[in-house]
Design a protein around this motif. Structure first.
Motif, PDB file in Angstrom:
ATOM      1  N   TYR B  36       0.840  -1.186   0.000  1.00 43.18           N
ATOM      2  CA  TYR B  36       0.000   0.000   0.000  1.00 43.18           C
ATOM      3  C   TYR B  36       0.881   1.244   0.000  1.00 43.18           C
ATOM      4  O   TYR B  36       1.994   1.234   0.536  1.00 43.18           O
ATOM      5  N   GLN B  38       0.797   5.475   0.993  1.00 42.49           N
ATOM      6  CA  GLN B  38       0.077   6.519   1.720  1.00 42.49           C
ATOM      7  C   GLN B  38       0.730   7.866   1.446  1.00 42.49           C
ATOM      8  O   GLN B  38       1.862   8.115   1.866  1.00 42.49           O
ATOM      9  N   GLN B  42      -3.303  11.398   3.647  1.00 38.94           N
ATOM     10  CA  GLN B  42      -4.267  10.561   2.930  1.00 38.94           C
ATOM     11  C   GLN B  42      -4.376   9.179   3.553  1.00 38.94           C
ATOM     12  O   GLN B  42      -3.553   8.781   4.382  1.00 38.94           O
ATOM     13  N   LEU B  44      -4.686   4.896   2.887  1.00 39.09           N
ATOM     14  CA  LEU B  44      -3.827   3.956   2.177  1.00 39.09           C
ATOM     15  C   LEU B  44      -4.475   3.539   0.867  1.00 39.09           C
ATOM     16  O   LEU B  44      -5.672   3.263   0.813  1.00 39.09           O
TER      17      LEU B  44
END
Lengths: 112, 116
Positions: B36, B38, B42, B44
């Motif tokens: 993921y 990020q 924000q 993920l």
């Protein structure tokens, strides 16, 4: 589709106060999750739900409660806020247990 | 117990250079593996995932990752980094909860800075 939404974006609480972090998803996902993110610590699972009416504890549930009365909503309740609960909270959802999790934008909580 | 290790807390690369972010996992069975990203402020966003099959997985934004069972690794790569790739990257392993429900165990993350 809005995906996963969270409110509020930011909140300051005094020690001992209570609040509810809201989470909603419009993807009709069965599974929903609450994580907290502390600096340098990755994400820790607080609670999860596998469907309406079914919830269970994750790795760090102490000081929190959840409910899941509908498929869409999964609120997280802090009853007596403590400084140790200062963190960023993320809600996520997935269709199935092994499926990709979709995350909301997060709620930043500061307990003073 | 399941765990994920991202050895590099912070990496800086020049724009246009290649990138490899390391991820090692500990899990008793065949894992589900995720990367993921990020961006600041924000949530993920999923870059890619491995469930089974081809061990080289392609993701969004030109990223790829290779699952190496013998090394318990799932390293993320990109041949040419763009300034917009500056973010924090999390590796995660999917672990079965009681009843077969999946949970994700996250590494601590690697923060990527990109020099112009």
């Amino acid at each position: 589709n809005a995906g996963v939404t969270q409110t509020p974006k930011f909140r300051i609480l005094k020690i001992g106060q209570s609040m509810t972090l809201q989470c909603a998803q419009d993807m009709n996902h069965n599974y929903m999750y609450w994580y907290r993110q502390d600096p340098g610590m990755g994400l820790k699972l607080i609670y999860y739900s596998v469907g309406a009416g079914i919830t269970d504890k994750g790795e760090v549930p102490n000081g929190y409660n959840v409910s899941r009365s509908t498929t869409e909503d999964f609120p997280l309740r802090l009853e007596l806020a403590a400084p140790s609960q200062t963190s960023v909270y993320f809600c996520a959802s997935s269709q199935g247990g092994g499926e990709t999790q979709y995350f909301g934008p997060g709620t930043r909580l500061l307990v003073l | 117990a399941q765990s994920v290790t991202q050895p590099d807390i912070h990496i800086t690369v020049s724009e246009g250079a290649s990138l490899e972010l390391r991820c090692n996992y500990s899990y008793g069975a065949t894992p589900y593996l995720f990367w993921y990203v990020q961006s600041p402020g924000q949530g993920l966003q999923l870059l890619l995932k491995y469930f089974s099959g081809d061990t080289l997985v392609q993701g969004i934004k030109g990223f790829e990752a290779e699952f190496k069972r013998s090394q318990s690794s799932f390293n993320l790569r990109k041949p040419s980094v763009h300034w917009s790739d500056a973010a924090e990257y999390f590796c995660a392993v999917g672990a079965n909860l009681i009843g077969g429900y999946n949970k994700l165990i996250f590494g601590a993350g690697t923060r990527l800075a990109v020099h112009p």
